[in-house]
Design a protein around this motif. Sequence first.
Motif, mmCIF file in Angstrom:
data_model
loop_
_atom_site.group_PDB
_atom_site.id
_atom_site.type_symbol
_atom_site.label_atom_id
_atom_site.label_comp_id
_atom_site.label_asym_id
_atom_site.label_seq_id
_atom_site.Cartn_x
_atom_site.Cartn_y
_atom_site.Cartn_z
ATOM 1 N N VAL A 92 0.866 -1.170 -0.032
ATOM 2 C CA VAL A 92 0.194 0.144 -0.057
ATOM 3 C C VAL A 92 0.960 1.154 -0.039
ATOM 4 O O VAL A 92 0.554 2.190 -0.640
ATOM 5 N N GLN A 93 1.959 1.311 0.968
ATOM 6 C CA GLN A 93 2.710 2.297 0.838
ATOM 7 C C GLN A 93 3.326 2.719 -0.830
ATOM 8 O O GLN A 93 3.613 3.756 -0.893
ATOM 9 N N HIS A 94 3.756 1.446 -1.324
ATOM 10 C CA HIS A 94 4.590 1.598 -2.488
ATOM 11 C C HIS A 94 3.470 2.110 -3.502
ATOM 12 O O HIS A 94 4.019 2.956 -4.257
ATOM 13 N N ALA A 95 2.442 1.701 -3.439
ATOM 14 C CA ALA A 95 1.254 2.248 -4.299
ATOM 15 C C ALA A 95 1.076 3.983 -4.137
ATOM 16 O O ALA A 95 1.202 4.645 -5.219
ATOM 17 N N ALA A 96 1.050 4.167 -2.974
ATOM 18 C CA ALA A 96 0.928 5.799 -2.592
ATOM 19 C C ALA A 96 2.206 6.376 -2.979
ATOM 20 O O ALA A 96 1.970 7.536 -3.605
ATOM 21 N N ALA A 97 3.420 5.820 -2.778
ATOM 22 C CA ALA A 97 4.589 6.694 -2.902
ATOM 23 C C ALA A 97 4.719 6.771 -4.548
ATOM 24 O O ALA A 97 5.214 7.790 -5.014
ATOM 25 N N SER A 98 4.175 5.668 -5.397
ATOM 26 C CA SER A 98 4.257 5.914 -6.805
ATOM 27 C C SER A 98 3.685 7.008 -7.270
ATOM 28 O O SER A 98 3.811 7.669 -8.216
ATOM 29 N N THR A 99 2.332 7.194 -6.548
ATOM 30 C CA THR A 99 1.580 8.341 -7.163
ATOM 31 C C THR A 99 2.192 9.518 -6.713
ATOM 32 O O THR A 99 2.104 10.714 -7.390
ATOM 33 N N LEU A 100 2.813 9.754 -5.521
ATOM 34 C CA LEU A 100 3.767 10.825 -5.233
ATOM 35 C C LEU A 100 4.495 11.325 -5.990
ATOM 36 O O LEU A 100 5.118 12.646 -6.326
ATOM 37 N N VAL A 101 5.247 10.278 -6.852
ATOM 38 C CA VAL A 101 6.358 10.350 -7.807
ATOM 39 C C VAL A 101 5.914 11.132 -8.826
ATOM 40 O O VAL A 101 6.411 12.062 -9.219
ATOM 41 N N ASN A 102 4.613 10.590 -9.461
ATOM 42 C CA ASN A 102 4.154 11.544 -10.453
ATOM 43 C C ASN A 102 3.591 12.930 -10.216
ATOM 44 O O ASN A 102 3.858 14.048 -10.920
ATOM 45 N N LEU A 103 3.163 13.105 -8.975
ATOM 46 C CA LEU A 103 2.568 14.410 -8.367
ATOM 47 C C LEU A 103 3.754 15.177 -8.387
ATOM 48 O O LEU A 103 3.573 16.557 -8.599
ATOM 49 N N SER A 104 4.763 14.686 -7.852
ATOM 50 C CA SER A 104 6.028 15.681 -7.682
ATOM 51 C C SER A 104 6.831 15.957 -8.866
ATOM 52 O O SER A 104 7.901 16.965 -8.813
ATOM 53 N N CYS A 105 6.204 15.445 -9.936
ATOM 54 C CA CYS A 105 6.963 15.917 -11.208
ATOM 55 C C CYS A 105 6.201 17.158 -11.814
ATOM 56 O O CYS A 105 6.774 17.854 -12.812
ATOM 57 N N GLU A 106 5.347 17.851 -11.150
ATOM 58 C CA GLU A 106 4.406 18.662 -11.397
ATOM 59 C C GLU A 106 5.289 20.030 -11.262
ATOM 60 O O GLU A 106 6.198 20.136 -11.090
ATOM 61 N N SER A 107 4.267 21.028 -11.087
ATOM 62 C CA SER A 107 4.729 22.394 -10.864
ATOM 63 C C SER A 107 5.405 22.643 -9.328
ATOM 64 O O SER A 107 5.293 21.704 -8.714
ATOM 65 N N ALA A 109 10.682 9.908 -5.640
ATOM 66 C CA ALA A 109 9.696 11.073 -4.944
ATOM 67 C C ALA A 109 10.564 11.948 -4.144
ATOM 68 O O ALA A 109 10.356 13.268 -4.620
ATOM 69 N N LEU A 110 11.703 11.693 -3.262
ATOM 70 C CA LEU A 110 12.402 12.518 -2.693
ATOM 71 C C LEU A 110 13.323 13.123 -3.716
ATOM 72 O O LEU A 110 13.763 14.287 -3.526
ATOM 73 N N ARG A 111 13.841 12.720 -4.897
ATOM 74 C CA ARG A 111 14.795 13.324 -5.768
ATOM 75 C C ARG A 111 13.877 14.373 -6.278
ATOM 76 O O ARG A 111 14.514 15.590 -6.265
ATOM 77 N N ASN A 112 12.463 14.214 -6.708
ATOM 78 C CA ASN A 112 11.709 15.416 -7.313
ATOM 79 C C ASN A 112 11.596 16.553 -6.055
ATOM 80 O O ASN A 112 11.716 17.632 -6.637
ATOM 81 N N LEU A 113 11.290 16.032 -5.014
ATOM 82 C CA LEU A 113 11.037 17.043 -4.007
ATOM 83 C C LEU A 113 12.329 17.836 -3.231
ATOM 84 O O LEU A 113 12.288 18.891 -2.784
ATOM 85 N N ALA A 114 13.594 17.428 -3.535
ATOM 86 C CA ALA A 114 14.694 17.726 -3.158
ATOM 87 C C ALA A 114 15.157 19.163 -3.645
ATOM 88 O O ALA A 114 15.979 19.730 -3.094
ATOM 89 N N THR A 115 14.355 19.446 -4.617
ATOM 90 C CA THR A 115 14.754 20.778 -5.160
ATOM 91 C C THR A 115 13.774 21.981 -4.769
ATOM 92 O O THR A 115 14.190 23.263 -4.929
#
Length: 271
Positions: A98-113, A148-154
């Motif tokens: 369940v955590q993996h599925a949620a984190a995968s969605t956060l990867v996509n969201l964190s590619c946005e604006s 996900a953390l890679r995208n958020l680290a900026t």
Amino acid sequence: MHASTALPGAYSELVVLTASCPQLVNPRASTDQRYDIALEGCVHDLEPGMPAGVQEAAATALRSLMDDENARPGIADVITSVGAIPSLLLEPDVLHFVQHAAASTLVNLSCESAALKAAIVASDAIRLLVPLLQGHHPVGARSTSASALRNLATVPRAAAAIMAAGALPSLVSLLGGASSAGVQKTVAVCCLLKNLAQSGGSSVASCFATAGGIHAMVPLLGPGYPVMVQEEAAVALGALCSSGSTEVKAALFASGAAPLMNQLCAKMLRA
């Protein structure tokens, strides 16, 4: 249809139907209304106490919708507006898949604006993503968390939050255990470390070097790894070195990085 009366799991099915066959889902409603109803229901299905299978289906439906190029324009903003981010940040005691599925969605969201990335950071995502890097989780979940953390680290403040959450030991471990088969995981970690060095400066770079990270990363420059891994490791090491950290420079010399860097440069020039 309302979140309090629908059967658990119904909303993830509605999301799929809305994306693929909108004429089958309440044809009198507008497309935007159908999406809003379905998304709000998926958020409901992610709440604590729902069955794990229902939570996974809801998170997977949101991720699939983010991947669908035919989905409603601005779908990331819609997902955020209905409160999906807090629901996706499932507490650490839920099941791994369940955590993996949620984190995968956060990867996509964190590619946005940048604004959406900042909203994810503000929602305490980092505190719940960092534990997924730990060794008892499946490799896929660890790779997804690193992405996900890679995208958020900026995002400003994110580097400090990642460090404060104790990510470094897990990141060093991920590098130390890298293999030719784990390209996606290794590339995600290298990119994350590059972003951390650029956002967090010499303090982050020095902590990474002190934790043994340079000695774990330098071998990735060698011929036993795919070119993508070699290049991302070189970029990350460059960012860490550019931070001005004396610990990084000392570790680079001690680990014998120079010959490997020269070999890699020569290989790239020949390509």
